[in-house]
Write a protein that holds these residues in place. Structure first.
Motif, PDB file in Angstrom:
ATOM      1  N   GLY A   1       0.808  -1.214   0.000  1.00 53.14           N
ATOM      2  CA  GLY A   1       0.000   0.000   0.000  1.00 53.14           C
ATOM      3  C   GLY A   1       0.842   1.264   0.000  1.00 53.14           C
ATOM      4  N   GLU A   2       0.155   2.401   0.115  1.00 53.38           N
ATOM      5  CA  GLU A   2       0.843   3.697   0.170  1.00 53.38           C
ATOM      6  C   GLU A   2       1.660   3.798   1.451  1.00 53.38           C
ATOM      7  OE1 GLU A   2       0.972   6.160  -2.044  1.00 53.38           O
ATOM      8  OE2 GLU A   2      -0.150   4.968  -3.488  1.00 53.38           O
ATOM      9  N   ARG A   3       2.932   4.109   1.275  1.00 55.05           N
ATOM     10  CA  ARG A   3       3.825   4.233   2.439  1.00 55.05           C
ATOM     11  C   ARG A   3       4.650   5.506   2.296  1.00 55.05           C
ATOM     12  NH1 ARG A   3       6.891  -1.158   1.773  1.00 55.05           N
ATOM     13  NH2 ARG A   3       8.366  -0.069   3.096  1.00 55.05           N
ATOM     14  N   PRO A   4       4.062   6.648   2.528  1.00 56.16           N
ATOM     15  CA  PRO A   4       4.778   7.915   2.309  1.00 56.16           C
ATOM     16  C   PRO A   4       5.996   8.108   3.204  1.00 56.16           C
ATOM     17  CG  PRO A   4       2.691   8.276   3.458  1.00 56.16           C
ATOM     18  CD  PRO A   4       2.683   6.858   2.976  1.00 56.16           C
ATOM     19  N   ASN A   5       5.999   7.475   4.376  1.00 48.77           N
ATOM     20  CA  ASN A   5       7.105   7.676   5.316  1.00 48.77           C
ATOM     21  C   ASN A   5       8.273   6.713   5.110  1.00 48.77           C
ATOM     22  OD1 ASN A   5       5.785   9.768   6.774  1.00 48.77           O
ATOM     23  ND2 ASN A   5       4.574   8.236   7.867  1.00 48.77           N
ATOM     24  N   THR A   6       8.034   5.578   4.472  1.00 48.05           N
ATOM     25  CA  THR A   6       9.092   4.559   4.387  1.00 48.05           C
ATOM     26  C   THR A   6       9.327   4.023   2.984  1.00 48.05           C
ATOM     27  OG1 THR A   6       7.493   2.814   4.919  1.00 48.05           O
ATOM     28  CG2 THR A   6       8.691   3.810   6.766  1.00 48.05           C
ATOM     29  N   ALA A   7       8.652   4.561   1.983  1.00 40.89           N
ATOM     30  CA  ALA A   7       8.831   4.058   0.613  1.00 40.89           C
ATOM     31  C   ALA A   7      10.252   4.281   0.103  1.00 40.89           C
ATOM     32  CB  ALA A   7       7.823   4.726  -0.327  1.00 40.89           C
ATOM     33  N   PHE A   8      10.953   5.233   0.713  1.00 44.12           N
ATOM     34  CA  PHE A   8      12.313   5.546   0.249  1.00 44.12           C
ATOM     35  C   PHE A   8      13.280   4.377   0.438  1.00 44.12           C
ATOM     36  CE2 PHE A   8      12.267   6.534   4.736  1.00 44.12           C
ATOM     37  CZ  PHE A   8      13.516   6.126   5.193  1.00 44.12           C
ATOM     38  N   VAL A   9      12.967   3.433   1.319  1.00 43.36           N
ATOM     39  CA  VAL A   9      13.929   2.377   1.610  1.00 43.36           C
ATOM     40  C   VAL A   9      14.080   1.389   0.464  1.00 43.36           C
ATOM     41  CG1 VAL A   9      13.548   2.541   4.100  1.00 43.36           C
ATOM     42  CG2 VAL A   9      12.260   0.879   2.767  1.00 43.36           C
ATOM     43  N   TYR A  10      13.121   1.362  -0.474  1.00 45.44           N
ATOM     44  CA  TYR A  10      13.276   0.476  -1.629  1.00 45.44           C
ATOM     45  C   TYR A  10      13.342   1.259  -2.945  1.00 45.44           C
ATOM     46  CZ  TYR A  10       8.155   0.952  -2.056  1.00 45.44           C
ATOM     47  OH  TYR A  10       6.872   1.440  -2.161  1.00 45.44           O
ATOM     48  N   ALA A  11      13.624   2.569  -2.830  1.00 41.17           N
ATOM     49  CA  ALA A  11      13.725   3.397  -4.036  1.00 41.17           C
ATOM     50  C   ALA A  11      15.020   4.209  -3.985  1.00 41.17           C
ATOM     51  CB  ALA A  11      12.518   4.320  -4.144  1.00 41.17           C
ATOM     52  N   PRO A  12      16.165   3.571  -4.194  1.00 37.59           N
ATOM     53  CA  PRO A  12      17.442   4.291  -4.115  1.00 37.59           C
ATOM     54  C   PRO A  12      17.584   5.321  -5.227  1.00 37.59           C
ATOM     55  CG  PRO A  12      17.767   2.096  -5.015  1.00 37.59           C
ATOM     56  CD  PRO A  12      16.343   2.156  -4.557  1.00 37.59           C
ATOM     57  N   ASP A  13      18.242   6.437  -4.905  1.00 38.12           N
ATOM     58  CA  ASP A  13      18.514   7.465  -5.898  1.00 38.12           C
ATOM     59  C   ASP A  13      19.849   8.114  -5.572  1.00 38.12           C
ATOM     60  OD1 ASP A  13      17.995   9.040  -3.691  1.00 38.12           O
ATOM     61  OD2 ASP A  13      16.009   9.659  -4.380  1.00 38.12           O
ATOM     62  N   ALA A  14      20.155   9.194  -6.264  1.00 42.31           N
ATOM     63  CA  ALA A  14      21.445   9.858  -6.066  1.00 42.31           C
ATOM     64  C   ALA A  14      21.593  10.375  -4.635  1.00 42.31           C
ATOM     65  CB  ALA A  14      21.600  11.003  -7.070  1.00 42.31           C
ATOM     66  N   PHE A  15      20.483  10.835  -4.045  1.00 44.00           N
ATOM     67  CA  PHE A  15      20.546  11.358  -2.687  1.00 44.00           C
ATOM     68  C   PHE A  15      20.918  10.260  -1.684  1.00 44.00           C
ATOM     69  CE2 PHE A  15      18.008  14.870  -4.419  1.00 44.00           C
ATOM     70  CZ  PHE A  15      18.711  15.952  -3.878  1.00 44.00           C
ATOM     71  N   SER A  16      20.531   9.027  -1.963  1.00 44.01           N
ATOM     72  CA  SER A  16      20.899   7.921  -1.072  1.00 44.01           C
ATOM     73  C   SER A  16      22.410   7.807  -0.955  1.00 44.01           C
ATOM     74  CB  SER A  16      20.315   6.606  -1.605  1.00 44.01           C
ATOM     75  OG  SER A  16      18.915   6.663  -1.707  1.00 44.01           O
ATOM     76  N   PHE A  17      23.087   7.900  -2.096  1.00 42.20           N
ATOM     77  CA  PHE A  17      24.545   7.791  -2.097  1.00 42.20           C
ATOM     78  C   PHE A  17      25.182   9.014  -1.446  1.00 42.20           C
ATOM     79  CE2 PHE A  17      28.745   8.201  -4.119  1.00 42.20           C
ATOM     80  CZ  PHE A  17      29.281   6.969  -3.792  1.00 42.20           C
ATOM     81  N   VAL A  18      24.645  10.206  -1.742  1.00 45.81           N
ATOM     82  CA  VAL A  18      25.199  11.442  -1.182  1.00 45.81           C
ATOM     83  C   VAL A  18      25.107  11.419   0.341  1.00 45.81           C
ATOM     84  CG1 VAL A  18      24.872  13.928  -0.984  1.00 45.81           C
ATOM     85  CG2 VAL A  18      24.778  12.843  -3.222  1.00 45.81           C
ATOM     86  N   VAL A  19      23.931  11.043   0.861  1.00 36.40           N
ATOM     87  CA  VAL A  19      23.744  10.998   2.318  1.00 36.40           C
ATOM     88  C   VAL A  19      24.661   9.949   2.948  1.00 36.40           C
ATOM     89  CG1 VAL A  19      22.117  10.448   4.163  1.00 36.40           C
ATOM     90  CG2 VAL A  19      21.391  11.875   2.245  1.00 36.40           C
ATOM     91  N   ALA A  20      24.820   8.810   2.278  1.00 32.62           N
ATOM     92  CA  ALA A  20      25.706   7.766   2.803  1.00 32.62           C
ATOM     93  C   ALA A  20      27.147   8.259   2.883  1.00 32.62           C
ATOM     94  CB  ALA A  20      25.611   6.522   1.923  1.00 32.62           C
ATOM     95  N   VAL A  21      27.597   8.983   1.860  1.00 36.25           N
ATOM     96  CA  VAL A  21      28.956   9.525   1.863  1.00 36.25           C
ATOM     97  C   VAL A  21      29.132  10.533   2.997  1.00 36.25           C
ATOM     98  CG1 VAL A  21      30.568  10.981   0.587  1.00 36.25           C
ATOM     99  CG2 VAL A  21      29.381   9.119  -0.584  1.00 36.25           C
ATOM    100  N   LEU A  22      28.180  11.441   3.140  1.00 31.97           N
ATOM    101  CA  LEU A  22      28.265  12.438   4.207  1.00 31.97           C
ATOM    102  C   LEU A  22      28.253  11.772   5.583  1.00 31.97           C
ATOM    103  CD1 LEU A  22      25.849  15.176   2.788  1.00 31.97           C
ATOM    104  CD2 LEU A  22      28.352  15.166   2.741  1.00 31.97           C
ATOM    105  N   ALA A  23      27.408  10.757   5.735  1.00 29.98           N
ATOM    106  CA  ALA A  23      27.353  10.040   7.011  1.00 29.98           C
ATOM    107  C   ALA A  23      28.652   9.289   7.274  1.00 29.98           C
ATOM    108  CB  ALA A  23      26.179   9.063   7.011  1.00 29.98           C
ATOM    109  N   GLY A  24      29.240   8.727   6.228  1.00 30.67           N
ATOM    110  CA  GLY A  24      30.515   8.036   6.387  1.00 30.67           C
ATOM    111  C   GLY A  24      31.622   8.968   6.841  1.00 30.67           C
ATOM    112  N   ILE A  25      31.643  10.169   6.280  1.00 25.96           N
ATOM    113  CA  ILE A  25      32.639  11.171   6.699  1.00 25.96           C
ATOM    114  C   ILE A  25      32.434  11.537   8.163  1.00 25.96           C
ATOM    115  CG2 ILE A  25      33.449  13.533   6.354  1.00 25.96           C
ATOM    116  CD1 ILE A  25      32.686  13.219   3.394  1.00 25.96           C
ATOM    117  N   ALA A  26      31.179  11.842   8.525  1.00 26.04           N
ATOM    118  CA  ALA A  26      30.883  12.231   9.904  1.00 26.04           C
ATOM    119  C   ALA A  26      31.206  11.108  10.885  1.00 26.04           C
ATOM    120  CB  ALA A  26      29.410  12.625  10.026  1.00 26.04           C
ATOM    121  N   GLY A  27      30.860   9.878  10.517  1.00 23.73           N
ATOM    122  CA  GLY A  27      31.134   8.750  11.401  1.00 23.73           C
ATOM    123  C   GLY A  27      32.620   8.514  11.609  1.00 23.73           C
ATOM    124  N   THR A  28      33.391   8.618  10.540  1.00 28.17           N
ATOM    125  CA  THR A  28      34.837   8.426  10.649  1.00 28.17           C
ATOM    126  C   THR A  28      35.468   9.520  11.492  1.00 28.17           C
ATOM    127  OG1 THR A  28      34.854   7.390   8.454  1.00 28.17           O
ATOM    128  CG2 THR A  28      36.964   8.140   9.330  1.00 28.17           C
TER     129      THR A  28
END
Length: 306
Positions: free
Chosen positions: A207-234
């Motif tokens: 069904g419609e999942r406006p809050n969690t549909a992003f988890v199965y729809a990867p895009d460029a922002f997914s990679f950008v956020v992961a990179v930024l999070a990796g920098i911050a975590g390190t």
């Protein structure tokens, strides 16, 4: 400041003292001859500015103190000493920018262990996220992100690449791959169990999942956020600001993506399974690349600063 407590063989104590006295940024040297019993030797204690700590520890290892004696390192939260203040001023660079490579390698080694506790946390986080994706509940997703321990193996692998530690790299990859495989397999069974109880339904997943549909729809922002999070975590690991890791954990969708893939697999939804798996892999890749590049940059900047 760092506090070092050393057990040194008697025949190497003089060399250790010379090394400490020649290292810029040390203070409060104390020597207790013959005080150590196991292993036998002398006890040497010294405080050192964080920015000079890696050089001193490296020199001590060069003298073989880590194999013939002992090197224990503690952070000093408060030091009221003019001598300590002078030592920090004399040491080149800034303490906040210094990387204690031996401490980082040890910390990531522990976090990359495939233990029962690690598997339990990752599995529980994935199961919580499964509830979140089915209920479309963002709070559960955030909670699952905070519980997940997957950043430890990712940081361990990044450190292993920069420090060229093949055994740590294999250990980290094993913990990461086996951990997610076990967590997702258990979550598939958990999803089937919840479906049997009528708490999970395929209609909710599809069904419609406006809050969690992003988890199965990867895009460029997914990679950008992961990179930024990796920098911050390190940076949080190398600067000993481990409290920031919680913020890093809730900014990437590794655990929620794994959970959505598991639930979708239990219902035979190939589209969501593939999409969630791609999201998971994209995040893991982004964090790992960011961690490696951050450590290499820190290493290069610190060499220039010194």
């Amino acid at each position: 400041m760092l506090h070092l407590r050393l057990i040194t063989p008697t025949d190497r104590t003089d060399a250790v003292i010379r090394l400490i006295e020649e290292t810029v940024g040390t203070a409060h040297l104390a020597v207790m001859p013959g005080a150590a019993r196991s292993p036998a030797g002398d006890i040497v204690m010294v405080d050192v500015a964080r920015e000079a700590g890696d050089e001193l520890i490296g020199g001590l290892r060069g003298l073989g103190i880590d194999t013939s004696g002992s090197i224990a390192v503690e952070n000093i939260d408060l030091s009221l000493s003019t001598r300590a203040d002078r030592a920090e001023d004399d040491a080149p660079g800034e303490g906040a920018d210094a990387v204690l490579w031996e401490h980082l390698a040890e910390a990531t080694h522990e976090e990359s262990t495939l233990s029962v506790t690690y598997l339990a946390f990752l599995t529980l986080a994935t199961m919580i996220a499964a509830c979140g994706v089915v209920l479309d509940n963002a709070i559960l997703i955030v909670g699952a992100m905070a519980v997940g321990p997957e950043f430890g193996p990712l940081a361990g692998f990044s450190t292993a690449v920069v420090r060229w530690r093949p055994r740590l790299a294999v250990r980290s990859l094993t913990a990461l791959l086996v951990g997610f495989a076990v967590a997702m397999a258990v979550t598939v069974l958990f999803s089937l169990f919840m479906d049997a109880l009528g708490l999970f339904t395929e209609e909710r997943l599809e069904g419609e999942r406006p809050n969690t549909a992003f988890v199965y729809a990867p895009d460029a922002f997914s990679f950008v956020v992961a990179v930024l999070a990796g920098i911050a975590g390190t940076l949080s690991l190398t600067s000993a600001k481990s409290g920031l890791l919680v913020g890093v954990a809730i900014s990437v969708t590794t655990v929620p993506a794994a959970a959505n893939a598991a639930v979708a697999l239990s219902y035979g939804d190939t589209g969501q399974t593939i999409g969630s798996t791609n999201q998971l892999l994209l995040n893991l890749l982004g964090i790992t690349l960011a961690g490696i590049l951050t450590l290499l940059t820190q290493k290069w900047l610190w060499r220039r600063a010194r």
